[in-house]
Enzyme design. Structure first.
Site, PDB file in Angstrom:
ATOM      1  N   ASP A  63       0.819  -1.206   0.000  1.00 24.16           N
ATOM      2  CA  ASP A  63       0.000   0.000   0.000  1.00 24.16           C
ATOM      3  C   ASP A  63       0.858   1.264   0.000  1.00 24.16           C
ATOM      4  O   ASP A  63       0.568   2.224  -0.720  1.00 24.16           O
ATOM      5  CB  ASP A  63      -0.934  -0.013   1.213  1.00 24.16           C
ATOM      6  CG  ASP A  63      -2.314   0.536   0.895  1.00 24.16           C
ATOM      7  OD1 ASP A  63      -2.654   0.658  -0.292  1.00 24.16           O
ATOM      8  OD2 ASP A  63      -3.063   0.818   1.836  1.00 24.16           O
ATOM      9  N   ASP A  64       1.899   1.281   0.811  1.00 25.63           N
ATOM     10  CA  ASP A  64       2.778   2.448   0.826  1.00 25.63           C
ATOM     11  C   ASP A  64       3.543   2.575  -0.483  1.00 25.63           C
ATOM     12  O   ASP A  64       3.760   3.682  -0.983  1.00 25.63           O
ATOM     13  CB  ASP A  64       3.760   2.356   1.999  1.00 25.63           C
ATOM     14  CG  ASP A  64       3.099   2.760   3.296  1.00 25.63           C
ATOM     15  OD1 ASP A  64       2.988   3.970   3.542  1.00 25.63           O
ATOM     16  OD2 ASP A  64       2.675   1.878   4.055  1.00 25.63           O
TER      17      ASP A  64
END
Length: 625
Positions: free
Chosen positions: A369-370
């Site tokens: 996600d990051d």
């Protein structure tokens, strides 16, 4: 909805974010959870009798006592009925150990009554609460936490392999294994006595049939084999921790794992003046959110996530990538691309590093996600800078390599075999030990692949991913989101991700999701979902509206409606109003860390998500000035 009103709100938020940006280009907002981490920090500092931390202990205690309910309990979220047993046990214990409160205090007396009314310490079920009670001598180690340290030597094909666990489970379980196998505990003259919190005959916790006790008996039946194995395994467990210490001194950036590591190393004979312990404890201080009155120990910092999401939101709001605010934050993000091989490489041995982590101090533990959030932020620079282009390509390659065989993406690593699913009986064990594909992270990966990487369902891996997401849809049209609360979060991510890679707007799954989202709109025009959804695995309305959940719902509806319908108009008005309402709804935790135990109030969430939604509305239905 008046477009000028929306533009005014965007400008107001943009101005505030510009003021909040640090000189290094980052945004450093608090990653706020319940009292657990604050309590563990107090237990650590008091147990090790560390000097020089009195101000921190006092401020941690102040935050804890200020969040107590009238009935004496502590809650994990506003609408939690009555309170949470484990949170109340931890808070009560830490306040006593802080030295600023005594058992005669009326507030602690109410807490004690709450604990006893719910069965006392025997009914404590969460792994960390049980562990910290055992570490500090309040109970024997329960069998379920005494996983034989000899398993550290197990080959990859063995039924128990430490690397079959999720990365976050590994770094918490290994120090627990070290201590529980030695029946380690530490007490001082100041350690409170919690024996009066047991109901009836004292026992560790509600007992479970344990396969672990049987394994211990087998090992102890062969002492000639057990002794050398035990020493070798203990050494491997110690090196496991030391090898995963980040440059700042934390264990994989987690404050909870770091505290457990400090206790575990103490049990192995590391002195209080040991450089490793001193650096670890110092690093915990850097994870504190502090103001004049109180302090909060974050599970980790969220700087990379906050900076990437705010950067993306500002660009979507019309701020040029050439603006110093965007340039500085992009340079900050670029410098935090990870170049070290972490445990993720065990199942992706031929993939070079290229991901980003959640925290600014993270160098070993990238996540999907990051990584996609950062890649979205830096995309505009790839056409003008070779350095950005190379970083972007390395990041894309890493993300694609992390796709699971089912087509989805997990949070941190490729999915492992689920051989350990039924071996643990502590509360929400599956959510701790497994890192499965999830619809929300998979869909946000598709959002990046479709919007910034130019990929669509014409490409087989993307098609496989889209099909997997569609199969995860619930009967009512929603999707469960693992990392946000919960069905609103998952449904919004699923629909926006599917549309981004070319699934048509009139696909039955998309239309069904839109109908479901409209059906749960609140009377005030907004949306809100309870953290109970995360515990019960079904949609539970909050019956109030929160900014981030309203933004998520509107994202889905704007993407599925060619015109701004009345529900969308009402939702937009409620979203703007909610950004100016400073009550519990503004701080309600809409992030999920660990179901039933850890819920997160992302302080960046009331900036990034609403800003993205306000901008999307203007881009589709109007124009950005």
């Amino acid at each position: 909805m008046n477009h000028q009103t929306i533009m005014t709100q965007i400008n107001e938020m943009t101005g505030r974010l510009q003021q909040m940006q640090h000189k290094d280009g980052s945004w450093r907002l608090c990653f706020e959870t319940g009292p657990a981490t604050d309590t563990y920090m107090i237990l650590l500092l008091r147990s090790l009798q560390r000097n020089g931390h009195e101000a921190v202990i006092r401020k941690l205690a102040e935050r804890i006592i200020n969040s107590q309910e009238e009935n004496g309990a502590w809650k994990l979220f506003y609408d939690q009925q009555e309170g949470d047993l484990e949170a109340t046990v931890e808070a009560y214990y830490a306040l006593l150990y802080s030295g600023y409160f005594t058992k005669s205090d009326s507030r602690l007396q109410r807490a004690k009554q709450f604990i006893l009314a719910r069965g006392g310490l025997t009914q404590v079920k969460t792994m960390l609460t049980q562990a910290f009670l055992a570490i500090t001598g309040q109970s024997p180690w329960p069998d379920m936490l005494k996983v034989p340290v000899e398993f550290m030597l197990a080959p990859s094909w063995f039924f128990f392999n430490i690397f079959d666990l999720s990365g976050h489970a590994r770094v918490h379980l290994v120090p627990i294994m070290i201590m529980s196998n030695a029946n380690y505990s530490i007490r001082t003259e100041a350690t409170p006595d919690l024996s009066d919190l047991y109901v009836g005959e004292k026992q560790p916790f509600e007992s479970h049939v344990s396969w672990i006790a049987a394994i211990h008996r087998l090992l102890e039946a062969a002492p000639f084999l057990h002794a050398p194995l035990h020493e070798a395994a203990l050494d491997k467990a110690k090196m496991f921790m030391l090898d995963r210490i980040e440059p700042d001194g934390t264990l994989l950036t987690y404050s909870t794992a770091t505290i457990l590591m400090v206790f575990a190393l103490t049990s192995l004979g590391f002195g209080s003046d040991s450089p490793v312990l001193s650096k670890a404890i110092s690093s915990l201080n850097t994870l504190l959110c502090v103001n004049e009155q109180k302090a909060h120990l974050q599970v980790s910092t969220s700087t990379v996530w906050d900076t990437a999401m705010i950067n993306c939101a500002l660009q979507q709001a019309g701020i040029s990538y050439q603006h110093p605010m965007i340039q500085n934050s992009s340079e900050y993000l670029l410098a935090r691309q990870q170049t070290r091989y972490g445990d993720w490489a065990l199942r992706c041995p031929d993939t070079p590093p290229g991901g980003w982590g959640f925290s600014n101090i993270n160098t070993l533990y990238p996540d999907i996600d990051d990584s996609t959030a950062v890649l979205r932020a830096i995309t505009p620079y790839t056409s003008t800078s070779l350095q950005y282009k190379q970083a972007w390509q390395n990041g894309l390659r890493w993300v694609l390599a992390m796709q699971n065989d089912d087509g989805g993406w997990s949070a941190f690593e490729r999915e492992s075999p689920e051989r350990l699913t039924h071996l643990f009986a502590f509360e929400h064990a599956e959510d701790i030990i497994l890192d499965r594909s999830t619809p929300d992270l998979t869909a946000r990966t598709l959002l990046f692949l479709g919007k910034e990487a130019g990929q669509s369902v014409n490409r087989l891996p993307v098609q496989k991913s889209a099909q997997w997401i569609i199969r995860q849809q619930e009967q009512d049209g929603s999707w469960f989101g693992r990392w946000g609360i919960c069905y609103i979060h998952g449904s919004s991510a699923a629909v926006t991700g599917l549309l981004a890679v070319g699934i048509p707007q009139h696909h039955p799954a998309i239309e069904k999701a839109a109908r479901w989202m409209l059906s749960i709109q609140n009377s005030d025009g907004g949306w809100g979902e309870s953290c109970y959804s995360d515990i019960r695995r079904r949609y539970v309305p909050l019956n109030n509206s929160t900014p981030s959940q309203t933004a998520w719902a509107l994202d889905l509806l704007i993407d599925t409606h060619d015109r701004p319908s009345v529900p969308i108009q009402r939702g937009m008005q409620r979203l703007i109003d909610s950004l100016h309402t400073a009550d519990w709804r503004f701080t309600y935790p809409t992030g999920s860390g660990l179901p039933g135990s850890v819920y997160i109030n992302y302080h960046s969430g009331n900036f990034a998500w609403p800003l993205l939604t306000l901008s999307k509305y203007l881009r589709k239905y109007g124009s950005l000035a």
